[in-house]
Write a protein that holds these residues in place. Structure first.
Motif, PDB file in Angstrom:
ATOM      1  N   MET A 173      41.957  37.693  44.542  1.00 47.02           N
ATOM      2  CA  MET A 173      41.489  38.369  43.682  1.00 47.02           C
ATOM      3  C   MET A 173      40.261  38.947  44.635  1.00 47.02           C
ATOM      4  O   MET A 173      39.841  40.265  44.012  1.00 47.02           O
ATOM      5  N   GLN A 174      39.689  37.741  45.529  1.00 44.25           N
ATOM      6  CA  GLN A 174      38.529  37.860  45.939  1.00 44.25           C
ATOM      7  C   GLN A 174      38.268  39.124  47.064  1.00 44.25           C
ATOM      8  O   GLN A 174      38.044  40.266  47.052  1.00 44.25           O
ATOM      9  N   VAL A 190      34.264  38.634  40.583  1.00 46.79           N
ATOM     10  CA  VAL A 190      35.444  39.038  40.364  1.00 46.79           C
ATOM     11  C   VAL A 190      36.150  38.140  39.175  1.00 46.79           C
ATOM     12  O   VAL A 190      37.504  38.756  38.573  1.00 46.79           O
ATOM     13  N   SER A 191      34.966  37.786  38.675  1.00 45.67           N
ATOM     14  CA  SER A 191      36.203  37.708  36.994  1.00 45.67           C
ATOM     15  C   SER A 191      36.411  38.725  36.567  1.00 45.67           C
ATOM     16  O   SER A 191      36.990  39.132  35.407  1.00 45.67           O
ATOM     17  N   GLN A 192      35.649  40.134  36.438  1.00 44.69           N
ATOM     18  CA  GLN A 192      36.327  41.426  35.566  1.00 44.69           C
ATOM     19  C   GLN A 192      38.034  41.308  36.378  1.00 44.69           C
ATOM     20  O   GLN A 192      38.494  42.129  35.502  1.00 44.69           O
ATOM     21  N   VAL A 193      38.016  41.354  37.789  1.00 42.36           N
ATOM     22  CA  VAL A 193      39.358  41.445  38.100  1.00 42.36           C
ATOM     23  C   VAL A 193      40.498  40.399  37.125  1.00 42.36           C
ATOM     24  O   VAL A 193      41.692  40.871  36.693  1.00 42.36           O
ATOM     25  N   LYS A 194      39.786  38.902  36.837  1.00 47.72           N
ATOM     26  CA  LYS A 194      40.078  38.201  36.289  1.00 47.72           C
ATOM     27  C   LYS A 194      40.094  38.483  35.103  1.00 47.72           C
ATOM     28  O   LYS A 194      41.950  38.384  34.473  1.00 47.72           O
ATOM     29  N   ALA A 195      39.935  39.090  34.091  1.00 43.67           N
ATOM     30  CA  ALA A 195      39.722  39.638  33.328  1.00 43.67           C
ATOM     31  C   ALA A 195      40.911  40.798  33.159  1.00 43.67           C
ATOM     32  O   ALA A 195      41.799  40.247  32.234  1.00 43.67           O
ATOM     33  N   VAL A 233      43.454  41.174  35.244  1.00 44.44           N
ATOM     34  CA  VAL A 233      44.577  39.733  35.087  1.00 44.44           C
ATOM     35  C   VAL A 233      45.004  39.411  34.217  1.00 44.44           C
ATOM     36  O   VAL A 233      46.748  39.485  33.470  1.00 44.44           O
ATOM     37  N   ARG A 234      44.052  38.840  33.466  1.00 46.78           N
ATOM     38  CA  ARG A 234      44.517  37.839  32.392  1.00 46.78           C
ATOM     39  C   ARG A 234      45.921  38.728  31.299  1.00 46.78           C
ATOM     40  O   ARG A 234      46.531  38.509  30.679  1.00 46.78           O
ATOM     41  N   LYS A 242      48.509  40.670  31.488  1.00 48.74           N
ATOM     42  CA  LYS A 242      49.332  39.248  31.942  1.00 48.74           C
ATOM     43  C   LYS A 242      50.073  39.412  30.130  1.00 48.74           C
ATOM     44  O   LYS A 242      51.059  39.036  29.986  1.00 48.74           O
TER      45      LYS A 242
END
Length: 79
Positions: free
Chosen positions: A1-2, A13-18, A20-21, A24
Motif C-alpha cells: 500500500m505504501q 497511506v491510510s487513505q489507500v487502506k480505507a 481497500v476496506r 472489500k
C-alpha cells in the motif's frame, strides 16, 4: 500500500487502506464507484456530525440527554 500511495502521489497511506476496506465490503468496482464520497472533499454534502455546540447548564442535564440518546439507540438500532 505504501508503494501504491507513492506511485499515485497519495499523501497518506491510510487513505489507500480505507479505499481497500470499502472495496472489500462492496466487492465490485461498480458498487465502489457509486459509494458517496466522504471526508472534507465531498462538496455540497453536509457533515451530520458537525453542528452547533450545545452547552448544558449542568452535568445532570447532560447526563439526562445522554441517557435519552442511548435509549433511542436501543429502540431504533437501524437509524
Amino acid at each position: 500500500m505504501q508503494k501504491i500511495a507513492e506511485k499515485y502521489e497519495i499523501r497518506n497511506v491510510s487513505q489507500v487502506k480505507a479505499w481497500v476496506r470499502k472495496f472489500k465490503e462492496v466487492e465490485s468496482i461498480e458498487a465502489f464507484n457509486r459509494l458517496p464520497s466522504s471526508g472534507s472533499g465531498a462538496k455540497g454534502v453536509k457533515n451530520p456530525l458537525k453542528g452547533k455546540r450545545i452547552h448544558f447548564k449542568d452535568i445532570e442535564e447532560r447526563d439526562y440527554y445522554k441517557a435519552q440518546v442511548e435509549y433511542l439507540k436501543k429502540q431504533y438500532p437501524n437509524l
